[in-house]
Structures are given as C-alpha cells and as structure tokens.
Design a protein around this motif. Structure first.
Motif, PDB file in Angstrom:
ATOM      1  N   GLU A  54      -4.331  -8.120  -5.288  1.00 33.68           N
ATOM      2  CA  GLU A  54      -5.123  -6.954  -4.904  1.00 33.68           C
ATOM      3  C   GLU A  54      -4.338  -5.658  -5.124  1.00 33.68           C
ATOM      4  N   ALA A  55      -3.029  -5.703  -4.827  1.00 31.45           N
ATOM      5  CA  ALA A  55      -2.196  -4.519  -5.036  1.00 31.45           C
ATOM      6  C   ALA A  55      -2.077  -4.194  -6.523  1.00 31.45           C
ATOM      7  N   ILE A  56      -1.944  -5.222  -7.365  1.00 35.93           N
ATOM      8  CA  ILE A  56      -1.824  -5.002  -8.810  1.00 35.93           C
ATOM      9  C   ILE A  56      -3.111  -4.406  -9.364  1.00 35.93           C
ATOM     10  N   VAL A  57      -4.240  -4.946  -8.928  1.00 31.98           N
ATOM     11  CA  VAL A  57      -5.530  -4.407  -9.396  1.00 31.98           C
ATOM     12  C   VAL A  57      -5.672  -2.950  -8.969  1.00 31.98           C
ATOM     13  N   LEU A  58      -5.303  -2.642  -7.729  1.00 30.37           N
ATOM     14  CA  LEU A  58      -5.380  -1.263  -7.257  1.00 30.37           C
ATOM     15  C   LEU A  58      -4.427  -0.368  -8.039  1.00 30.37           C
ATOM     16  N   HIS A  59      -3.235  -0.882  -8.314  1.00 30.51           N
ATOM     17  CA  HIS A  59      -2.251  -0.130  -9.113  1.00 30.51           C
ATOM     18  C   HIS A  59      -2.826   0.201 -10.482  1.00 30.51           C
ATOM     19  N   ARG A  60      -3.510  -0.766 -11.077  1.00 31.38           N
ATOM     20  CA  ARG A  60      -4.114  -0.533 -12.393  1.00 31.38           C
ATOM     21  C   ARG A  60      -5.218   0.506 -12.307  1.00 31.38           C
ATOM     22  N   MET A  61      -6.037   0.424 -11.267  1.00 34.80           N
ATOM     23  CA  MET A  61      -7.138   1.378 -11.087  1.00 34.80           C
ATOM     24  C   MET A  61      -6.615   2.807 -10.979  1.00 34.80           C
ATOM     25  N   LEU A  62      -5.425   2.947 -10.387  1.00 39.02           N
ATOM     26  CA  LEU A  62      -4.881   4.291 -10.154  1.00 39.02           C
ATOM     27  C   LEU A  62      -4.009   4.798 -11.294  1.00 39.02           C
ATOM     28  N   GLY A  63      -4.005   4.081 -12.428  1.00 41.11           N
ATOM     29  CA  GLY A  63      -3.283   4.654 -13.557  1.00 41.11           C
ATOM     30  C   GLY A  63      -2.658   3.686 -14.512  1.00 41.11           C
ATOM     31  N   GLY A  64      -2.309   2.474 -14.052  1.00 42.86           N
ATOM     32  CA  GLY A  64      -1.692   1.521 -14.969  1.00 42.86           C
ATOM     33  C   GLY A  64      -2.743   0.816 -15.795  1.00 42.86           C
ATOM     34  N   THR A  65      -2.318   0.205 -16.916  1.00 43.60           N
ATOM     35  CA  THR A  65      -3.216  -0.610 -17.725  1.00 43.60           C
ATOM     36  C   THR A  65      -2.473  -1.862 -18.140  1.00 43.60           C
ATOM     37  N   ALA A  66      -3.230  -2.931 -18.376  1.00 44.38           N
ATOM     38  CA  ALA A  66      -2.600  -4.175 -18.802  1.00 44.38           C
ATOM     39  C   ALA A  66      -1.856  -3.968 -20.113  1.00 44.38           C
ATOM     40  N   GLY A  67      -2.447  -3.120 -21.012  1.00 36.77           N
ATOM     41  CA  GLY A  67      -1.795  -2.857 -22.287  1.00 36.77           C
ATOM     42  C   GLY A  67      -0.427  -2.231 -22.114  1.00 36.77           C
ATOM     43  N   SER A  68      -0.318  -1.270 -21.190  1.00 36.16           N
ATOM     44  CA  SER A  68       0.968  -0.614 -20.981  1.00 36.16           C
ATOM     45  C   SER A  68       1.986  -1.598 -20.432  1.00 36.16           C
ATOM     46  N   TRP A  69       1.525  -2.593 -19.643  1.00 35.24           N
ATOM     47  CA  TRP A  69       2.458  -3.594 -19.123  1.00 35.24           C
ATOM     48  C   TRP A  69       2.980  -4.473 -20.257  1.00 35.24           C
ATOM     49  N   GLU A  70       2.124  -4.783 -21.228  1.00 39.30           N
ATOM     50  CA  GLU A  70       2.588  -5.549 -22.379  1.00 39.30           C
ATOM     51  C   GLU A  70       3.632  -4.756 -23.161  1.00 39.30           C
ATOM     52  N   THR A 102       0.830  -1.206   0.000  1.00 43.56           N
ATOM     53  CA  THR A 102       0.000   0.000   0.000  1.00 43.56           C
ATOM     54  C   THR A 102       0.861   1.252   0.000  1.00 43.56           C
ATOM     55  N   ALA A 103       1.947   1.233   0.773  1.00 37.54           N
ATOM     56  CA  ALA A 103       2.846   2.384   0.805  1.00 37.54           C
ATOM     57  C   ALA A 103       3.486   2.621  -0.565  1.00 37.54           C
ATOM     58  N   LEU A 104       3.858   1.541  -1.234  1.00 40.21           N
ATOM     59  CA  LEU A 104       4.458   1.680  -2.570  1.00 40.21           C
ATOM     60  C   LEU A 104       3.455   2.260  -3.565  1.00 40.21           C
ATOM     61  N   ILE A 105       2.210   1.775  -3.494  1.00 34.53           N
ATOM     62  CA  ILE A 105       1.180   2.284  -4.411  1.00 34.53           C
ATOM     63  C   ILE A 105       0.925   3.767  -4.144  1.00 34.53           C
ATOM     64  N   THR A 106       0.825   4.122  -2.866  1.00 38.08           N
ATOM     65  CA  THR A 106       0.590   5.520  -2.492  1.00 38.08           C
ATOM     66  C   THR A 106       1.713   6.416  -2.978  1.00 38.08           C
ATOM     67  N   ALA A 107       2.945   5.896  -2.963  1.00 38.02           N
ATOM     68  CA  ALA A 107       4.108   6.682  -3.399  1.00 38.02           C
ATOM     69  C   ALA A 107       4.254   6.721  -4.919  1.00 38.02           C
ATOM     70  N   GLY A 108       3.340   6.043  -5.623  1.00 42.16           N
ATOM     71  CA  GLY A 108       3.394   6.070  -7.085  1.00 42.16           C
ATOM     72  C   GLY A 108       4.442   5.143  -7.668  1.00 42.16           C
ATOM     73  N   ALA A 109       4.806   4.093  -6.928  1.00 45.90           N
ATOM     74  CA  ALA A 109       5.837   3.167  -7.403  1.00 45.90           C
ATOM     75  C   ALA A 109       5.349   2.420  -8.646  1.00 45.90           C
ATOM     76  N   PRO A 110       6.261   2.075  -9.560  1.00 46.38           N
ATOM     77  CA  PRO A 110       5.867   1.301 -10.744  1.00 46.38           C
ATOM     78  C   PRO A 110       5.528  -0.139 -10.366  1.00 46.38           C
ATOM     79  N   LEU A 111       4.891  -0.824 -11.288  1.00 42.76           N
ATOM     80  CA  LEU A 111       4.506  -2.212 -11.059  1.00 42.76           C
ATOM     81  C   LEU A 111       5.708  -3.065 -10.680  1.00 42.76           C
ATOM     82  N   GLN A 112       6.845  -2.836 -11.340  1.00 42.97           N
ATOM     83  CA  GLN A 112       8.014  -3.663 -11.084  1.00 42.97           C
ATOM     84  C   GLN A 112       8.434  -3.609  -9.624  1.00 42.97           C
ATOM     85  N   ARG A 113       8.306  -2.443  -9.008  1.00 44.45           N
ATOM     86  CA  ARG A 113       8.713  -2.308  -7.612  1.00 44.45           C
ATOM     87  C   ARG A 113       7.799  -3.144  -6.706  1.00 44.45           C
TER      88      ARG A 113
END
Length: 520
Positions: A260-276, A159-170
């Motif tokens: 759950e963290a990945i889904v939340l990360h996507r909701m806040l700006g990421g997309t599956a397409g961008s990960w591809e 949650t702290a990483l998501i709040t800080a805007g960390a990328p998916l890789q982190r």
C-alpha cells in the motif's frame, strides 16, 4: 486524502499446529502425532471442543478440534466420517484424548486422517481440554494485539516517510528492518526493480531469482510472502518477503502494508519505469566504479533481466541521449541490454549478445540508429566474453566518450568510436589520474597557469589543435595575424619554449591535453 492505508485491517494471527503441541500445558498430556505429520505447520486460528459426528458443519476453517471420541466409540464408519467432516471443513488438526472411549489410537480414524493429510494427535495422559483452550485463546489474543501494534507502527513509519518525500529505497529498508529478511520489488515479468535487506542475504536470493521466485513465490509456507502492487483493477508488480521466519500472518501484514505504501508512493510521483531505470543505474554504476567485484554483481544482473550465461558483452557510453531513449532503441532492434545515466550527460549501455552473433555489426547498427544524423557520440570498448572484464570495458568506453567530448572533430568520427579512434587524446584520458602525468602537465604549463591567463591558454589550445596553422588560429579567434604573432610570442616567453620546434610543441601539446583532461 483517504487511502487504503487508512482502512486496512491486519490479518488474523495464528499459531501453527506444531507451536500448539510445543506448549508446556500440552506437553503434560504426552501428545503423539499419529497422522498428517507433514502438515504440522498449518495455522491454528481457534480451538474448538466437539464430540458430534457432523462437527464439520460448525467449523469455518483453521480450528484445532479437541475430542474424547465418546460418541464415536465402537462405530468405525462414524469415526471415519468424523475425520472426513473435519477435512472438508479445512480444520487445522484433530486432537483425541485417549481414555475410556479409546484406550489406544483408533485405526479407522488414523488411516483416514493420513489419507486426507489431516494432522491427528493423541494425548496419552488425561488432560483438561479447558486448559488447552484457555492457553491457545489467550495466546491468540496477545498475538492479535501485537499484530495491531505492529500494524500501527509500520503504518505510521511508512506514511511519515512518504509525507517527507523519502525515496522508494528508504521505504523498503524500513520494511526489511521489520521483516528481518530480504525484500524484493518486481514487475509482472519477475524482473527486479528494487531490493532491501542485508546485502549477502539479498545476493543469495537473487542468485537464481527467476526460477526460485516462480516456484516459491506463491507458497507462504516456505516463508515467501508476496503482495500485489496496483490500483483501479490493474496490477503492475509485486513485493516479496523472501524467507520470512515469523508467523505468516505477520508476514502478510508487513507485505500488505508495504504494498500500500509503494502504491501511494507511486501515486505521489514515482513510476514503475523510473524504478527500472534506478535498478539499471545502480547496477551499471557499481560496475563502473569497481567498488563491488563484478562477480558479486552477477545475481543482480540476472534479476534485472540481463542474460549473462555464455554471452558477449559490449560496453558503450552514449552522449546526449537519455536512458529511456536508448531503451526504446534496444527494444526496437530486439537487442538485450540495459541503459543507465552516469554523469555529465553520459549514459552507459551494456549489450548482452549471443556468442554466435556478430557483435561488431550489431553494435554498429545500434549506434547508427542512436545517432540518426546527429552529432551524438557512441563510444565503445571491445566486446568481452568474460563478465569480470565488463567493468574495465565500461570505464574504457567512458574514457573514449570523455576524450571525444573535448574534440572538435566529433562529426568526422565513425558511428562507433573506440579507443584507437581518439589516438593521443584517448591515451591522455586514460592516464590523467597518474601523478607523473599531472606533475608533467603542471611543469610544462607552469608559466601560463601561474598567470591564470585563460586567453593565452585558449590561443595555445587552438594553435596546437589546428596543427600550428596560424591563419586558421587567427580566424577562429577573430584576431589579425600580427595580433596572433604577439600572443604566440607571449606564450613562448612564459613557457620558455620554441613552438616551431616539433618536439617542444609536442611536449606542450601533450601537457595541455593532460591538463584539460584533469580539469574534466
């Protein structure tokens, strides 16, 4: 905002039958597995002492049932039904204490247990069942506490990483650290979007990814634990812990937390397409750089969905088109390949074609669709049939695209531009990092470079590019012929050359091309 992270409960921890039998207190009873030896990794959720023949109705699944068999002695039908009842209730195992009721293993119980695949253990020495119950229950409570602690730790960190805007890789790196095994995120077609973990271990997992992921992905007993990614009734991917060596409950906890963290990360700006796109970008960037040997990148290429066995590879670099646009063209034409942005508006494309198809024709067809009447540059290297040659091909295509970017004749070039089409400019681009070429350019242009006279450099560049056409040069720089003559005279004086001499003019032209290439 309330999320699934806030309401999630950790799964019930468990010990396996094998782990229970290895406890010191249990070993004192001299346990012997007489049936179901292949199922000893079944989880034990609880320990229950039961003598009744219909014990199954009192169970909810996952219990290790302890009995002396006192109510079963002398009746083989009851003995068989007792075991079948445990099997129907999905008990983890049955432990029979040998003694007055059964001085030796009852064959009726052993045969049914073996047939049902229910682990059956006999204790050859008298053993207080209360000690075993106490030992197992206390361990389960401690594991439950440890699971809750881990749950909170993982929750807080992600949650702290998501709040800080960390990328998916982190986020994935953190999950891999906790799980101590490779972590893979895929779409529903098993195409790898992201990975984390120690590189050699990840490469081993990806080596034959599609086959082993489909075979092992649904079997938690192998240490492959996965959680679905999605929301609002729609699944779009999954996260897999590959070869998790801890207990299954902890693995499920980590996988669910990560999902759950990945889904939340996507909701806040990421997309599956961008990960591809990021996956393709990482692969192509590593290929272009040459830092990682091409052979070591094969598992990643396969896992990214790129066919690599017995293929013809066509390395391309396209100017002024995004990876998304080029992916759409690839899908429209049915061409297998990946695209990823490099630098300065350049996008690398790697086509992977069957060897019986015409690579030149298909590449030209792709380029014509991409250009579509515009000035877009599609630079290509010659096709490769050896994967190890792909990095050099991508770098060659990049050099060609860079050379064309400096050219004033882009629209006169073919749909697919190759090294032979950019002539001297292409050669200079390839040699621009050579120290001898750099020294030559500095020496030939020293008189102008020291003076930092950009205006005279621009006039010289145009004069040489137009084949020393004075009228055209004057027209392009909006100056009179006499004014141009004065500037050309100043250039010749500062450089100490005669631009009417072909060899001297050619030398200056090459030096200027090298200088421009070095300046990028």
């Amino acid at each position: 905002m309330t999320t699934a992270l806030d309401s999630w409960e950790p799964p019930e921890p468990a010990l396996s039958v094998r782990q229970v039998l290895a406890l010191e207190r249990v070993l004192a009873g001299e346990p012997e597995v007489v049936a179901g030896a292949a199922r000893l990794d079944r989880p034990v959720r609880w320990v229950h002492v039961a003598e009744a023949a219909d014990v199954g109705v009192m169970l909810t699944g996952g219990e290790m049932v302890l009995t002396t068999g006192v109510l079963l002695a002398g009746d083989e039908d009851k003995q068989a039904e007792y075991v079948r009842s445990l099997h129907r209730a999905e008990a983890a195992a049955v432990v029979l204490g040998l003694g007055r009721a059964f001085p030796a293993t009852p064959d009726a119980m052993r045969r049914v247990a073996e047939r049902c695949g229910l682990p059956m253990v006999v204790l050859h020495r008298p053993f207080p069942f209360a000690q075993l119950t106490e030992e197992v229950q206390s361990r389960l409570v401690r594991r439950k506490f440890a699971a809750v602690s881990l749950s909170e730790s993982v929750r807080t960190e992600l949650t702290a990483l998501i709040t800080a805007g960390a990328p998916l890789q982190r986020l994935l790196d953190e999950v891999a650290r906790h799980s101590a095994c490779p972590v893979v995120v895929t779409n529903l077609a098993h195409r790898v979007l992201a990975t984390a973990g120690e590189r050699p271990a990840v490469d081993d997992v990806l080596r034959d990814w599609e086959r082993i992921s489909r075979q092992a992905g649904g079997s938690e007993g192998t240490g492959w634990i996965r959680a679905e990614l999605g929301g609002r009734g729609e699944r779009w991917g999954r996260i897999v812990l590959c070869g998790h060596r801890g207990d299954t409950a902890t693995g499920r906890l980590l996988a669910d937390r990560a999902a759950e963290a990945i889904v939340l990360h996507r909701m806040l700006g990421g997309t599956a397409g961008s990960w591809e796109e990021q996956s393709a970008q990482g692969l192509l960037t590593d290929l272009v750089s040459g830092v990682v040997p091409a052979r070591q990148l094969l598992p990643r290429a396969r896992a990214a969905g790129l066919p690599v066995n017995r293929r013809t590879f066509v390395p391309l670099v396209v100017r002024d088109r995004t990876p998304g646009q080029l992916d759409r063209v690839l899908r429209l034409l049915g061409l297998p390949g990946i695209a990823a942005e490099l630098v300065d508006g350049a996008t690398a494309v790697l086509l992977s074609l069957p060897r019986d198809q015409d690579a030149v024709a298909l590449t030209a067809h792709f380029a014509s669709r991409v250009r579509a009447g515009s000035g877009t540059v599609v630079a290509a290297a010659d096709a490769r049939t050896d994967w190890d040659d792909v990095p050099a091909g991508l770098r060659e295509a990049q050099h060609v695209a860079d050379a064309v970017a400096d050219s004033s004749t882009v629209l006169d070039l073919p749909d697919v531009v190759r090294l032979r089409d950019v002539h001297l400019r292409g050669l200079i681009r390839l040699l621009r990092d050579d120290p001898y070429v750099q020294s030559f350019a500095e020496r030939e242009l020293d008189g102008l470079l020291r003076a930092s006279d950009d205006d005279l450099l621009a006039v010289l560049r145009t004069y040489l590019a137009t084949g020393r056409n004075k009228s055209r040069t004057a027209q392009l720089h909006h100056v009179s012929r006499p004014a141009l003559y004065r500037r050309l005279e100043a250039i010749q004086t500062r450089l100490g050359v005669d631009l009417d001499d072909f060899e001297q003019a050619a030398s200056v032209h090459i030096a200027l091309l090298a200088h421009d290439a070095q300046q990028g």
